[in-house]
Scaffold this motif. Structure first.
Motif, PDB file in Angstrom:
ATOM      1  N   SER A  85      40.723  40.253  40.718  1.00 41.61           N
ATOM      2  CA  SER A  85      40.581  39.381  39.549  1.00 41.61           C
ATOM      3  C   SER A  85      39.229  38.675  39.558  1.00 41.61           C
ATOM      4  O   SER A  85      38.724  38.277  38.526  1.00 41.61           O
ATOM      5  CB  SER A  85      41.694  38.333  39.547  1.00 41.61           C
ATOM      6  OG  SER A  85      41.506  37.457  40.647  1.00 41.61           O
ATOM      7  N   TRP A  86      38.616  38.551  40.764  1.00 42.33           N
ATOM      8  CA  TRP A  86      37.351  37.828  40.848  1.00 42.33           C
ATOM      9  C   TRP A  86      36.152  38.721  40.573  1.00 42.33           C
ATOM     10  O   TRP A  86      35.012  38.285  40.685  1.00 42.33           O
ATOM     11  CB  TRP A  86      37.194  37.196  42.233  1.00 42.33           C
ATOM     12  CG  TRP A  86      37.562  38.089  43.390  1.00 42.33           C
ATOM     13  CD1 TRP A  86      38.742  38.101  44.059  1.00 42.33           C
ATOM     14  CD2 TRP A  86      36.747  39.091  43.997  1.00 42.33           C
ATOM     15  NE1 TRP A  86      38.732  39.053  45.054  1.00 42.33           N
ATOM     16  CE2 TRP A  86      37.520  39.676  45.027  1.00 42.33           C
ATOM     17  CE3 TRP A  86      35.457  39.578  43.766  1.00 42.33           C
ATOM     18  CZ2 TRP A  86      37.043  40.716  45.832  1.00 42.33           C
ATOM     19  CZ3 TRP A  86      34.981  40.603  44.573  1.00 42.33           C
ATOM     20  CH2 TRP A  86      35.767  41.156  45.593  1.00 42.33           C
ATOM     21  N   ASP A 114      42.661  39.648  46.999  1.00 40.76           N
ATOM     22  CA  ASP A 114      42.880  38.814  45.829  1.00 40.76           C
ATOM     23  C   ASP A 114      44.172  38.028  46.035  1.00 40.76           C
ATOM     24  O   ASP A 114      45.133  38.565  46.595  1.00 40.76           O
ATOM     25  CB  ASP A 114      43.003  39.727  44.600  1.00 40.76           C
ATOM     26  CG  ASP A 114      42.670  38.972  43.331  1.00 40.76           C
ATOM     27  OD1 ASP A 114      42.191  37.828  43.425  1.00 40.76           O
ATOM     28  OD2 ASP A 114      42.886  39.543  42.246  1.00 40.76           O
ATOM     29  N   ARG A 115      44.194  36.785  45.590  1.00 41.68           N
ATOM     30  CA  ARG A 115      45.437  36.019  45.698  1.00 41.68           C
ATOM     31  C   ARG A 115      46.411  36.518  44.642  1.00 41.68           C
ATOM     32  O   ARG A 115      46.013  36.758  43.484  1.00 41.68           O
ATOM     33  CB  ARG A 115      45.154  34.534  45.478  1.00 41.68           C
ATOM     34  CG  ARG A 115      44.506  33.857  46.676  1.00 41.68           C
ATOM     35  CD  ARG A 115      44.767  32.362  46.629  1.00 41.68           C
ATOM     36  NE  ARG A 115      44.225  31.782  45.417  1.00 41.68           N
ATOM     37  CZ  ARG A 115      43.026  31.205  45.346  1.00 41.68           C
ATOM     38  NH1 ARG A 115      42.265  31.140  46.418  1.00 41.68           N
ATOM     39  NH2 ARG A 115      42.598  30.685  44.218  1.00 41.68           N
ATOM     40  N   GLU A 117      48.613  35.209  42.766  1.00 38.71           N
ATOM     41  CA  GLU A 117      48.716  34.497  41.487  1.00 38.71           C
ATOM     42  C   GLU A 117      47.487  34.774  40.609  1.00 38.71           C
ATOM     43  O   GLU A 117      47.603  34.881  39.395  1.00 38.71           O
ATOM     44  CB  GLU A 117      48.922  32.982  41.702  1.00 38.71           C
ATOM     45  CG  GLU A 117      47.847  32.271  42.486  1.00 38.71           C
ATOM     46  CD  GLU A 117      48.144  32.235  43.989  1.00 38.71           C
ATOM     47  OE1 GLU A 117      48.810  33.166  44.482  1.00 38.71           O
ATOM     48  OE2 GLU A 117      47.702  31.276  44.662  1.00 38.71           O
ATOM     49  N   ASP A 118      46.310  34.956  41.248  1.00 38.81           N
ATOM     50  CA  ASP A 118      45.117  35.294  40.469  1.00 38.81           C
ATOM     51  C   ASP A 118      45.249  36.687  39.854  1.00 38.81           C
ATOM     52  O   ASP A 118      44.899  36.904  38.698  1.00 38.81           O
ATOM     53  CB  ASP A 118      43.871  35.249  41.356  1.00 38.81           C
ATOM     54  CG  ASP A 118      43.520  33.827  41.778  1.00 38.81           C
ATOM     55  OD1 ASP A 118      44.056  32.901  41.133  1.00 38.81           O
ATOM     56  OD2 ASP A 118      42.738  33.655  42.722  1.00 38.81           O
ATOM     57  N   SER A 119      45.770  37.647  40.658  1.00 36.77           N
ATOM     58  CA  SER A 119      45.964  39.002  40.150  1.00 36.77           C
ATOM     59  C   SER A 119      46.890  38.982  38.939  1.00 36.77           C
ATOM     60  O   SER A 119      46.623  39.615  37.918  1.00 36.77           O
ATOM     61  CB  SER A 119      46.589  39.898  41.225  1.00 36.77           C
ATOM     62  OG  SER A 119      45.815  39.898  42.381  1.00 36.77           O
ATOM     63  N   ARG A 120      47.978  38.228  39.083  1.00 32.91           N
ATOM     64  CA  ARG A 120      48.955  38.177  37.986  1.00 32.91           C
ATOM     65  C   ARG A 120      48.337  37.575  36.734  1.00 32.91           C
ATOM     66  O   ARG A 120      48.540  38.062  35.628  1.00 32.91           O
ATOM     67  CB  ARG A 120      50.183  37.371  38.418  1.00 32.91           C
ATOM     68  CG  ARG A 120      51.157  38.182  39.255  1.00 32.91           C
ATOM     69  CD  ARG A 120      52.493  37.469  39.368  1.00 32.91           C
ATOM     70  NE  ARG A 120      52.410  36.294  40.241  1.00 32.91           N
ATOM     71  CZ  ARG A 120      52.593  36.362  41.566  1.00 32.91           C
ATOM     72  NH1 ARG A 120      52.888  37.511  42.153  1.00 32.91           N
ATOM     73  NH2 ARG A 120      52.497  35.289  42.305  1.00 32.91           N
ATOM     74  N   ARG A 121      47.559  36.510  36.926  1.00 29.21           N
ATOM     75  CA  ARG A 121      46.943  35.876  35.765  1.00 29.21           C
ATOM     76  C   ARG A 121      45.997  36.849  35.053  1.00 29.21           C
ATOM     77  O   ARG A 121      45.979  36.954  33.842  1.00 29.21           O
ATOM     78  CB  ARG A 121      46.183  34.618  36.189  1.00 29.21           C
ATOM     79  CG  ARG A 121      45.706  33.835  34.996  1.00 29.21           C
ATOM     80  CD  ARG A 121      45.070  32.488  35.347  1.00 29.21           C
ATOM     81  NE  ARG A 121      45.586  31.862  36.554  1.00 29.21           N
ATOM     82  CZ  ARG A 121      44.836  31.622  37.644  1.00 29.21           C
ATOM     83  NH1 ARG A 121      43.564  31.973  37.664  1.00 29.21           N
ATOM     84  NH2 ARG A 121      45.360  31.025  38.677  1.00 29.21           N
ATOM     85  N   PHE A 122      45.236  37.612  35.864  1.00 27.73           N
ATOM     86  CA  PHE A 122      44.319  38.607  35.307  1.00 27.73           C
ATOM     87  C   PHE A 122      45.084  39.611  34.449  1.00 27.73           C
ATOM     88  O   PHE A 122      44.690  39.928  33.319  1.00 27.73           O
ATOM     89  CB  PHE A 122      43.611  39.321  36.469  1.00 27.73           C
ATOM     90  CG  PHE A 122      42.579  40.332  36.052  1.00 27.73           C
ATOM     91  CD1 PHE A 122      41.251  39.972  35.935  1.00 27.73           C
ATOM     92  CD2 PHE A 122      42.934  41.654  35.791  1.00 27.73           C
ATOM     93  CE1 PHE A 122      40.291  40.900  35.573  1.00 27.73           C
ATOM     94  CE2 PHE A 122      41.985  42.579  35.423  1.00 27.73           C
ATOM     95  CZ  PHE A 122      40.658  42.205  35.309  1.00 27.73           C
ATOM     96  N   GLU A 137      45.624  42.243  50.536  1.00 28.01           N
ATOM     97  CA  GLU A 137      44.906  40.973  50.698  1.00 28.01           C
ATOM     98  C   GLU A 137      43.938  40.980  51.868  1.00 28.01           C
ATOM     99  O   GLU A 137      42.821  40.495  51.740  1.00 28.01           O
ATOM    100  CB  GLU A 137      45.911  39.825  50.831  1.00 28.01           C
ATOM    101  CG  GLU A 137      45.936  38.977  49.583  1.00 28.01           C
ATOM    102  CD  GLU A 137      46.805  37.751  49.764  1.00 28.01           C
ATOM    103  OE1 GLU A 137      48.030  37.915  49.744  1.00 28.01           O
ATOM    104  OE2 GLU A 137      46.239  36.647  49.923  1.00 28.01           O
TER     105      GLU A 137
ATOM    106  N   ARG B 578      30.312  32.939  41.352  1.00 29.84           N
ATOM    107  CA  ARG B 578      31.038  33.415  42.521  1.00 29.84           C
ATOM    108  C   ARG B 578      30.081  34.058  43.503  1.00 29.84           C
ATOM    109  O   ARG B 578      30.207  35.214  43.880  1.00 29.84           O
ATOM    110  CB  ARG B 578      32.112  34.432  42.133  1.00 29.84           C
ATOM    111  CG  ARG B 578      33.160  33.845  41.223  1.00 29.84           C
ATOM    112  CD  ARG B 578      34.319  34.798  41.054  1.00 29.84           C
ATOM    113  NE  ARG B 578      35.548  34.056  40.860  1.00 29.84           N
ATOM    114  CZ  ARG B 578      36.288  33.591  41.855  1.00 29.84           C
ATOM    115  NH1 ARG B 578      35.941  33.806  43.091  1.00 29.84           N
ATOM    116  NH2 ARG B 578      37.388  32.912  41.605  1.00 29.84           N
TER     117      ARG B 578
END
Lengths: 188, 658
Positions: A85-86, A114-115, A117-122, A137, B578
Motif C-alpha cells: 500500500s505504501w 505491509d501492515r 490494515e494498510d493493505s485493506r484500506r488500499f 510482512e 516516504r
C-alpha cells in the motif's frame, strides 16, 4: 597511402557507427521482447517452478490465501503480483490489474512488508483485483522469489513454471505490448 | 489553456525548424541569397517559440497545475517555489525542452553574431542546426510531450523526491546541456564544411570558440554533478564510473581533443580531416549520452524513467545525424588537402599525441560502459565492469598524457627540438621529484598517491614555466616582464591556467587516494580516533523540519583535547514522500574535508552506525575543475575571438540568457 585505402579508411567511422547502431537496436528489441532486462538480475527462476512457500491470508479481504500448492495444475496462466500500500507505482499499476481481473485472468497478490490494515484500506479505496491474496510482512518469501522491489509481477504457465518477470509497474503499454501476447501464448 | 499554448508553441517551433532545415540549405546549393537570408529570422522565430513553450511549462509548475500529467508526476504543492520551477527541467520531458531551447539559442547566437561568416557557410550551419532541432522537437511531440493533460485532475502531485530538491542538481542539467548543445554547433560547422568541401583557418577560427565554450560548460556541469553526488548521496566518493557519469565524460574527452586540434586548423591549416571527424564524434557522444540515459538500456542510479519506445526514436535520430554525417564524411573528406606540414616533434605533433591519447581514453571508457550491456543482451552473460577496470585501463594512457601536456605548450609550431623544452622544464621536474619524495615520506610510502602528487606538481610547474618563459621572467628586468605579461594573449594565459587546473584536479585525485574512512557503531559518549582527531559522538536527537523529521547526531572533534569542530549529520525522514535521506556534515578548510554520515540506530543497544571520512584535498577536485573552466573562459576572451567581429559576444551571450 593510396587513394583507395584512404577512401576505405574514411569509411571506417561509418562502419563502426553502423555496427554500434545495430547492436543498440538488438538491445532495444531484447528489451521489448523481455529477453534483455537492464534492471539487473534476470530472474534465476525463469523456466522453473515457483519456490515453496506458505503464507497467511490477508484477513477480511474475502479471498483465500495463495501458497505454492495453488500454483500448479492451473486452468490457465496466472499472474503473481508483489505489491504494497505504501508503494506509489503500485497505484499506477492498479487499474491494469483490475482490468485483467475483470477479464478473468487470475491475479494472485502478495502484500509485501505491509501492515494488514494498510493493505485493506488500499484495496477498499482502489478495489481488489486479487483472486487469492496473502501477506508477506517479514518479506522472506519475496527474497526466495528474488523480488527486486515492488511492484513486481511474475507470469506462471498452466504447469506453474515461471515464464516472465517484470520489475516495475505494469502500465497500459506494458499490458498491450508484453503481457497480452504472453497470456495468449501460454493460454493453450 | 497555458498548457495548450505551450503545446502549440512547440508545434509552431517544429514547423519553423522544418523551414530552417530546408530553405537555407537549398538556398546555399542554388546560391539564392533570399533563401539563405531566411535562415536568421527562422532561427530567431524558432527560439522565441521554444522559449514560449518553456515559459508555459514553468508557469504550469509554478501554479502546480494538476491537470498536466508532467506536473502531477514531478511536482507537489508543498515544494518551495524555487524547486517547483527547477523541477520543470528535472524530468525527462522538461529537460528535453531545455535541450532544444539551448540549441535554438545557439542557433540564434550564430545567426545574430555570424555576420562575418561567408553567407553560404552561415546558411548551411543554420540549416543543419534547424535539422537537429527538427528531430528533437519531433521526438518531444511524438514521445515526450510535457503538456499532456490528465482528467480528472489529480488531488496533488507525486514529485516530492527530497534528494532531487537541491540547487546543485537544478543547475547541473543546464550546464551539461550547454556543453552538449555547444557540440551541436561544431557539428553543424563540420557538416557545412563537408558540404562546401572546404576547411580553412577562418573555419577553425569559428569552431575553436564554440568547442571551447562547450568544453568549459561541460567541465562545470560534470564537476557539479560529481560534487552533488559527493555531498548529497553521502557515499564519500566523487566519481563512481557510473554509466551515466561516463556518458557525460565521453563528449568531454572527445571535446578536449577537438579543442586542441581546432587550434591546429586555425593556426596551421593542418589536421583538417581529423578535426572534422572529431567535431562529428563529439556531438555523436553527446547524442549517445542522451540515448543511454533516456532509453533505459543501462542500469544506473541516475537514469530517467524511460522506455524502449523512446530509445528507438533516439536511435533513429542517431542513425540519421551520425550515419548521415559519417557517410558525408566518407564521401567528401577526400577533398580536404592539408596545407600546413609539420615535423613529428613540434606543437602540432604534441597536439596529435594529445589527440591520440585522449581518444584512446574515450575508447576505453566507451567500451567499459557499453560492454556489460552488449554482453548481457547478446550472450546473456553478466559481466561487471567497475572502477578497477577503468582505473587500470586509464592509468597507462593518463601517464603519458600528463607527461606530454606539460611539454606541448612550450614547443614552437612546425618544427621543434626537444632539448630547449627540457631546459625550460628542468625545474618543474625537480619540483615533481621533491613532491614525489615528500609524499612518499608523509604518506607512509603509498606509491600511487605519491606518483599522483608528482604529476600534479609537474603539470602546475610546467604551466608556470610556460608563462615565465613567455614573459622572460628573471631573464630581463621585472618591469619588462610585467609589461610582457600584460601583453600576453589571453589565450596563452587561458591555456596555462586550464593546464594548471588539470594539475589541481590530479592533486585532488591523489589526495583522495590517501583519504581515510571509518565505519563504527557508537553509543553517545563513545569516541574513536582517526586522522589525528578524536571523534566523539555526543548525542543523537530528534529534530523536526518543515516537511521532515530527523535524527540528528552531534559529533565533536577534538585535537589534543581541544574542541576543533562540531558536526551534525542527520538522517531525515520525509513522511509524504516516504523516503529517507541522509544529510552529510562536511567541514572543509580547502586542504581536507571532514565528512560525517549517520546511519541506522540499533533499537536494542541504542548504538548508531556512524561513517567518518577524512578526505584529503577533496575540495581541489572541484576547485581544479573551476580553474579549468576559468582557463577556457579566459581563452574565449582572447583578442582574436573578440576582434574577429563576427563572434563577438556570441558565446557569453548564448550562455548568459539560459
Amino acid at each position: 597511402m593510396t587513394p583507395a585505402s584512404r577512401r576505405a579508411l574514411l569509411f571506417a567511422p561509418f562502419a563502426l557507427a553502423a555496427a554500434g547502431g545495430l547492436g543498440f537496436y538488438a538491445v532495444l528489441r531484447g528489451m521489448r521482447t523481455g529477453e534483455y532486462n537492464p534492471r539487473g538480475v534476470p530472474s534465476a527462476l525463469l523456466g522453473r517452478r515457483a519456490p515453496d512457500f506458505i503464507l497467511p491470508p490477508l484477513e477480511e479481504s474475502g479471498v483465500p490465501p495463495v501458497t505454492s500448492a495453488d500454483l500448479a495444475n492451473l486452468p490457465g496462466p496466472v499472474l503473481v503480483n508483489f505489491w504494497a500500500s505504501w508503494c506509489v507505482p503500485c497505484i499506477i499499476e492498479h487499474p491494469q490489474l483490475m482490468r485483467l481481473s475483470r477479464e478473468g485472468v487470475p491475479v494472485f497478490g502478495i502484500a509485501y512488508k505491509d501492515r494488514p490494515e494498510d493493505s485493506r484500506r488500499f484495496l477498499r479505496q482502489h478495489g481488489n483485483p486479487f483472486a487469492r491474496l496473502s501477506r508477506d510482512e517479514p518479506g522472506r518469501v519475496a527474497i526466495d522469489w528474488g523480488v527486486y522491489g515492488v511492484p513486481e509481477t511474475y507470469l506462471l504457465d498452466r504447469q506453474g513454471i515461471i515464464r516472465w518477470r517484470y520489475a516495475g509497474p505494469i502500465t497500459s503499454d506494458t499490458l498491450q505490448a508484453d503481457l497480452r501476447p504472453l497470456l495468449r501464448r501460454y493460454a493453450g | 489553456m497555458i498548457a495548450e499554448l505551450g503545446h502549440f508553441a512547440l508545434a509552431f517551433a517544429l514547423v519553423l525548424a522544418l523551414a530552417q532545415g530546408a530553405l537555407p540549405l537549398l538556398g546555399a546549393q542554388l546560391r539564392d541569397a533570399r533563401l539563405m537570408a531566411a535562415a536568421a529570422p527562422l532561427a530567431a522565430g524558432q527560439c522565441l517559440a521554444i522559449a514560449a513553450a518553456f515559459a508555459c511549462l514553468i508557469w504550469s509548475y509554478a501554479l502546480n497545475d494538476t491537470t498536466v500529467l508532467n506536473v502531477v508526476q514531478n511536482s507537489h504543492s508543498a515544494k518551495p517555489m524555487l524547486f517547483k520551477v527547477t523541477g520543470s527541467w528535472g524530468n525527462h520531458e522538461g529537460s528535453m525542452i531545455l535541450w532544444v531551447l539551448i540549441l535554438s539559442l545557439c542557433g540564434l547566437a550564430v545567426a545574430s553574431f555570424g555576420r562575418g561568416l561567408p553567407s553560404s557557410l552561415k546558411a548551411r550551419v543554420l540549416g543543419v542546426l534547424g535539422l537537429i532541432g527538427l528531430g528533437f522537437l519531433l521526438f518531444i511531440l511524438r514521445t515526450s510531450n510535457p503538456f499532456e493533460r490528465v482528467w480528472p485532475p489529480a488531488p496533488d502531485g507525486q514529485g516530492l523526491n527530497p534528494v532531487l530538491q537541491d540547487i546543485g542538481l537544478a543547475m547541473h542539467p543546464p550546464l551539461l546541456y550547454l556543453g552538449y548543445v555547444g557540440y551541436a554547433v561544431t557539428f553543424a560547422f563540420a557538416i557545412a564544411a563537408l558540404i562546401e568541401g572546404r576547411v580553412d583557418a577562418a573555419w577553425g577560427r569559428w569552431v575553436r570558440p564554440w568547442s571551447l565554450a562547450a568544453w568549459a560548460f561541460l567541465t562545470c556541469g560534470i564537476a557539479l554533478g560529481s560534487w552533488w553526488a559527493y555531498y548529497e548521496l553521502g557515499w564519500g566518493g566523487y566519481w563512481f564510473w557510473d554509466p551515466v557519469e561516463n556518458a557525460s565524460l565521453l563528449p568531454w574527452l572527445v571535446g578536449t581533443a577537438l579543442l586542441h586540434s581546432a587550434i591546429v586548423v586555425e593556426k596551421r591549416e593542418a589536421l583538417k580531416t581529423w578535426t572534422v571527424l572529431l567535431a562529428i564524434i563529439a556531438f555523436g557522444m553527446s547524442l549517445l549520452g542522451t540515448f543511454l540515459v533516456r532509453s533505459g538500456v543501462l542500469n544506473s542510479v541516475h537514469a530517467f524513467a524511460n522506455d524502449p519506445e523512446r530509445g528507438l526514436f533516439i536511435l533513429g535520430l542517431l542513425l540519421f545525424y551520425l550515419g548521415g554525417a559519417f557517410l558525408l564524411f566518407a564521401w567528401r573528406a577526400q577533398a580536404m588537402a592539408p596545407t600546413g606540414l609539420f615535423a613529428p616533434v613540434s606543437r602540432e605533433g604534441a597536439i596529435v599525441l594529445n589527440n591520440l591519447l585522449v581518444c584512446s581514453l574515450s575508447a576505453v571508457v566507451l567500451v567499459g560502459t557499453l560492454w556489460p550491456m552488449f554482453a548481457d543482451a547478446m550472450f546473456g552473460t553478466k559481466v561487471s565492469v567497475g572502477p578497477p577496470f577503468f582505473n587500470m585501463a586509464a592509468f597507462p594512457l593518463v601517464v603519458p598524457l600528463l607527461l606530454a601536456m606539460a611539454a606541448g605548450p612550450l614547443m614552437p609550431w612546425k618544427r621543434a627540438q626537444l632539448w630547449p623544452v627540457v631546459q625550460r622544464l628542468w625545474w618543474a621536474a625537480v619540483i615533481a621529484f621533491i613532491a614525489l619524495f615528500l609524499a612518499l615520506l608523509l604518506s607512509g610510502q603509498r606509491v600511487m598517491p605519491a606518483v599522483g602528487f608528482a604529476f600534479a606538481a609537474w603539470i602546475i610547474g610546467a604551466a608556470v614555466a610556460d608563462i615565465a618563459d613567455r614573459i622572460a621572467l628573471f631573464r630581463t628586468r621585472l618591469a619588462t616582464s610585467w609589461a610582457r605579461a600584460r601583453g600576453l594573449p589571453r589565450a596563452a594565459w587561458g591555456a596555462a591556467i586550464a593546464h594548471a587546473g588539470v594539475g589541481i584536479v590530479a592533486a585532488g585525485i591523489a589526495g583522495m587516494g590517501l583519504a581515510q574512512e571509518k565505519l563504527v557503531a557508537m553509543s553517545p559518549g563513545d569516541s574513536t580516533e582517526m586522522a589525528g582527531f578524536t571523534w566523539r559522538l555526543d548525542s543523537v536527537a530528534d529534530v523536526t523540519g518543515p516537511n521532515f523529521t530527523a535524527r540528528r547526531a552531534t559529533i565533536t572533534l577534538l585535537r589534543d583535547g581541544e574542541v576543533a569542530h562540531v558536526m551534525q549529520p542527520s538522517r531525515r525522514w520525509f513522511p509524504l514522500a516516504r523516503q529517507n535521506t541522509s544529510e552529510v556534515a562536511i567541514r572543509t578548510n580547502l586542504i581536507y574535508d571532514l565528512y560525517a554520515v549517520v546511519g541506522d540506530e540499533d533499537p536494542t543497544t541504542g548504538r548508531a552506525v556512524v561513517r567518518l571520512h577524512y578526505n584529503l584535498l577533496a575540495p581541489w577536485l572541484w576547485l581544479g575543475a573551476a580553474v579549468m573552466a576559468l582557463g577556457g573562459a579566459l581563452s574565449l576572451a582572447d583578442r582574436r575571438v573578440r576582434v574577429s567581429a563576427p563572434s563577438r559576444k556570441a558565446l557569453p551571450q548564448g550562455a548568459a540568457t539560459t
